[in-house]
Design a protein around this motif. Structure first.
Motif, mmCIF file in Angstrom:
data_model
loop_
_atom_site.group_PDB
_atom_site.id
_atom_site.type_symbol
_atom_site.label_atom_id
_atom_site.label_comp_id
_atom_site.label_asym_id
_atom_site.label_seq_id
_atom_site.Cartn_x
_atom_site.Cartn_y
_atom_site.Cartn_z
ATOM 1 N N GLN A 96 41.457 38.710 38.057
ATOM 2 C CA GLN A 96 40.339 38.198 37.267
ATOM 3 C C GLN A 96 39.196 39.188 37.082
ATOM 4 O OE1 GLN A 96 42.327 35.347 36.271
ATOM 5 N NE2 GLN A 96 40.220 34.734 35.914
ATOM 6 N N GLU A 97 38.693 39.761 38.175
ATOM 7 C CA GLU A 97 37.457 40.541 38.094
ATOM 8 C C GLU A 97 37.539 41.886 38.796
ATOM 9 O OE1 GLU A 97 33.942 37.377 38.387
ATOM 10 O OE2 GLU A 97 35.351 37.189 40.047
ATOM 11 N N GLY A 98 38.291 41.959 39.843
ATOM 12 C CA GLY A 98 38.298 43.145 40.678
ATOM 13 C C GLY A 98 37.943 42.763 42.109
ATOM 14 N N ILE A 99 38.453 43.523 43.049
ATOM 15 C CA ILE A 99 38.306 43.205 44.466
ATOM 16 C C ILE A 99 37.309 44.150 45.111
ATOM 17 C CG2 ILE A 99 39.557 42.854 46.640
ATOM 18 C CD1 ILE A 99 42.139 43.088 44.991
ATOM 19 N N PHE A 102 48.368 51.364 45.705
ATOM 20 C CA PHE A 102 47.934 50.887 44.387
ATOM 21 C C PHE A 102 46.769 49.917 44.554
ATOM 22 C CE2 PHE A 102 47.903 47.750 40.999
ATOM 23 C CZ PHE A 102 47.998 48.520 39.847
ATOM 24 N N LEU A 103 46.906 48.991 45.487
ATOM 25 C CA LEU A 103 45.850 48.010 45.744
ATOM 26 C C LEU A 103 44.566 48.696 46.189
ATOM 27 C CD1 LEU A 103 44.819 45.106 46.144
ATOM 28 C CD2 LEU A 103 45.914 45.127 48.406
ATOM 29 N N LEU A 104 44.689 49.658 47.081
ATOM 30 C CA LEU A 104 43.501 50.360 47.578
ATOM 31 C C LEU A 104 42.800 51.112 46.456
ATOM 32 C CD1 LEU A 104 41.775 51.130 50.026
ATOM 33 C CD2 LEU A 104 43.278 53.109 50.346
ATOM 34 N N LYS A 105 43.580 51.723 45.576
ATOM 35 C CA LYS A 105 42.981 52.440 44.449
ATOM 36 C C LYS A 105 42.201 51.488 43.559
ATOM 37 C CE LYS A 105 44.111 55.536 40.611
ATOM 38 N NZ LYS A 105 45.190 56.233 39.869
ATOM 39 N N GLU A 106 42.750 50.297 43.311
ATOM 40 C CA GLU A 106 42.048 49.304 42.513
ATOM 41 C C GLU A 106 40.737 48.890 43.180
ATOM 42 O OE1 GLU A 106 42.733 47.685 39.432
ATOM 43 O OE2 GLU A 106 44.028 49.448 39.261
ATOM 44 N N ILE A 107 40.781 48.694 44.478
ATOM 45 C CA ILE A 107 39.595 48.280 45.221
ATOM 46 C C ILE A 107 38.499 49.344 45.137
ATOM 47 C CG2 ILE A 107 38.678 47.813 47.532
ATOM 48 C CD1 ILE A 107 41.422 46.561 48.202
ATOM 49 N N MET A 108 38.874 50.591 45.388
ATOM 50 C CA MET A 108 37.886 51.655 45.428
ATOM 51 C C MET A 108 37.361 51.983 44.033
ATOM 52 S SD MET A 108 37.708 51.942 48.608
ATOM 53 C CE MET A 108 36.465 53.248 48.691
ATOM 54 N N THR A 109 38.151 51.710 43.006
ATOM 55 C CA THR A 109 37.713 51.967 41.626
ATOM 56 C C THR A 109 36.752 50.890 41.136
ATOM 57 O OG1 THR A 109 39.779 53.112 41.064
ATOM 58 C CG2 THR A 109 38.474 52.238 39.225
ATOM 59 N N ALA A 110 37.093 49.639 41.433
ATOM 60 C CA ALA A 110 36.357 48.521 40.844
ATOM 61 C C ALA A 110 35.089 48.157 41.598
ATOM 62 C CB ALA A 110 37.266 47.297 40.734
ATOM 63 N N GLY A 111 35.118 48.226 42.927
ATOM 64 C CA GLY A 111 33.977 47.749 43.699
ATOM 65 C C GLY A 111 33.895 46.234 43.684
ATOM 66 N N ASN A 112 32.879 45.697 44.318
ATOM 67 C CA ASN A 112 32.748 44.244 44.441
ATOM 68 C C ASN A 112 32.656 43.567 43.077
ATOM 69 O OD1 ASN A 112 32.440 41.960 46.266
ATOM 70 N ND2 ASN A 112 30.382 41.803 45.426
ATOM 71 N N PHE A 113 33.539 42.588 42.825
ATOM 72 C CA PHE A 113 33.598 41.857 41.557
ATOM 73 C C PHE A 113 33.803 42.765 40.345
ATOM 74 C CE2 PHE A 113 31.329 38.794 44.250
ATOM 75 C CZ PHE A 113 32.094 37.666 44.013
ATOM 76 N N GLY A 114 34.352 43.951 40.563
ATOM 77 C CA GLY A 114 34.620 44.849 39.442
ATOM 78 C C GLY A 114 33.387 45.415 38.780
ATOM 79 N N LYS A 115 32.242 45.369 39.443
ATOM 80 C CA LYS A 115 30.974 45.761 38.818
ATOM 81 C C LYS A 115 30.906 47.252 38.496
ATOM 82 C CE LYS A 115 28.267 42.108 41.065
ATOM 83 N NZ LYS A 115 27.228 41.822 42.088
ATOM 84 N N TYR A 116 31.730 48.061 39.175
ATOM 85 C CA TYR A 116 31.637 49.501 38.997
ATOM 86 C C TYR A 116 32.887 50.077 38.343
ATOM 87 C CZ TYR A 116 27.911 48.508 42.263
ATOM 88 O OH TYR A 116 26.795 47.963 42.855
ATOM 89 N N ASP A 117 33.664 49.198 37.706
ATOM 90 C CA ASP A 117 34.910 49.616 37.076
ATOM 91 C C ASP A 117 34.636 50.101 35.671
ATOM 92 O OD1 ASP A 117 37.495 49.995 36.210
ATOM 93 O OD2 ASP A 117 38.270 48.172 37.164
ATOM 94 N N SER A 118 34.664 51.417 35.486
ATOM 95 C CA SER A 118 34.342 52.008 34.178
ATOM 96 C C SER A 118 35.455 51.818 33.154
ATOM 97 C CB SER A 118 34.043 53.507 34.347
ATOM 98 O OG SER A 118 35.181 54.175 34.887
ATOM 99 N N ARG A 119 36.607 51.309 33.588
ATOM 100 C CA ARG A 119 37.718 51.103 32.648
ATOM 101 C C ARG A 119 37.476 49.925 31.717
ATOM 102 N NH1 ARG A 119 42.320 50.668 37.129
ATOM 103 N NH2 ARG A 119 40.680 49.263 37.890
#
Length: 377
Positions: free
Chosen positions: A237-240, A306-323
């Motif tokens: 939904q949003e990012g982890i 893969f999961l860890l990369k998603e976590i570190m890219t997105a940040g809490n609630f996906g707020k820092y996901d530039s994608r």
């Protein structure tokens, strides 16, 4: 390792990530020393990551365990301390509000349960250092009965499948849950909802102590399913954020019997979460140091990375996901496009859930229209 010998580029980023998780392991009592001493710039980066992942309080607890020579510069230390004071105060406020909200619904005849939040915080070594969020409360009674009550105050409320917002007080975000969670696949969702219904009674009667009083909260056995599922839903939904992963660490860290593990694994299998569980086990073991005997399944390194990369890219609630461009939820089409783009990225990891997602979203659109009278969709 001295600052002038530091690697740059991807190797430098890798070093920072290693230092960050070493600091978190200190914060949860797994260690009392970093593998090397960060310099000023690295401490700034560690502070930034901890903030983005809403783990500033846990990281600060880790700093308290470090030898003096490994601690950050005084200016940064003071800024970090100031943030932790706010986290502490927010927890005290939310403890009181969780108690009050739960007791109020109990008086109204709704048995209830505080999901995540202040209940899960009590599993932490220092609950006051967990960054708090809002109040998620699961009410007994079913969607119709709950909406009938909510619409006395908010006639035009727009529920989604599992919850409805209940903004009764400024500055207090309450989500009233009809059910704790869901799956896109109707077959898996049917099995999940049966598991929830079969175990609801013991969740409404299980209690934990907070500094402000007693609240009903899920059992560890229920949380072994629910918290993992909550992380899974965030992935789609949003990012982890790492805070959700650390919540699950503390659920599993309490241990379980062989019989309890078997029951949990069988439930995870029935709702299609075993592959995701294996990915989570990898992250919890390799990054947080969870012991082998506390893992539910053998770790899957490929899925876990893969999961860890998603976590570190997105940040809490996906707020820092530039994608993905951040858009308000009221901009439904843009929000839908973002959601589908995020979902499609997971096709190689969790194809079953991805392929069912369009059907669920179409059904959900119709469901919302039927359950949102006099409101345009």
């Amino acid at each position: 390792m001295q600052a002038d010998n530091k690697a740059t580029g991807s190797k430098g980023k890798s070093r920072i990530i290693e230092l960050f998780f070493a600091l978190i392991r200190c914060g949860i009592g797994k260690s009392n020393k970093l593998p090397c001493t960060p310099d000023k710039e690295e401490w700034e980066e560690l502070f930034s990551i901890a903030t983005k992942q809403t783990l500033a309080g846990i990281a600060f607890a880790g700093i308290g365990r470090l030898p003096q020579e490994q601690r950050p510069p005084k200016r940064l230390l003071l800024a970090w301390h100031s943030i932790c004071e706010k986290i502490n105060a927010n927890n005290a406020t939310l403890d009181s509000r969780s108690v009050a909200v739960s007791r109020n619904f109990e008086r109204l005849g709704f048995r209830n349960c505080i999901l995540k939040g202040q209940g899960i915080a009590q599993l932490y070594p220092d609950p006051a250092m967990r960054t708090s969020g809002d109040v998620d409360i699961w009410l007994e009674g079913g969607t119709g009965k709950i909406l009938q009550y909510v619409r006395k105050y908010f006639p035009k409320c727009r529920p989604i499948y599992h919850h409805v917002d209940f903004p009764v007080k400024e500055g207090l975000s309450i989500e009233i849950h009809f059910t704790p969670s869901w799956m896109y696949s109707p077959f898996r969702n049917r099995r999940l909802q049966k598991f929830i219904a079969d175990n609801a009674g013991s969740q409404f009667t299980n209690t934990v102590e907070t500094p402000a009083g007693t609240i009903p909260a899920p059992t560890l056995e229920f949380n072994r399913i629910y918290i993992l599922l909550h992380i899974y839903r965030h992935l789609f939904q949003e990012g982890i954020g790492l805070r959700q992963m650390l919540d699950y660490y503390f659920v599993l860290d309490k241990g379980f019997t062989a019989e309890e593990r078997n029951r949990t694994v069988e439930t995870l299998r029935s709702i299609g979460l075993l592959d995701f569980a294996a990915a989570a086990m990898h992250v919890l073991k390799e990054r947080f140091g969870l012991e082998e005997e506390k893992l539910l399944t053998p770790p899957d390194a490929r899925r876990g990375e893969f999961l860890l990369k998603e976590i570190m890219t997105a940040g809490n609630f996906g707020k820092y996901d530039s994608r993905y461009a951040m858009v308000p939820k009221e901009k439904e089409f843009s929000h839908f496009v973002n959601s589908m783009r995020r979902t499609v990225r997971l096709i190689t990891q969790y194809p079953g859930e991805v392929l069912w997602s369009p059907y669920f979203k179409i059904w959900h659109k119709i469901w919302r229209k039927r359950n949102s009278p006099n409101v345009k969709t």
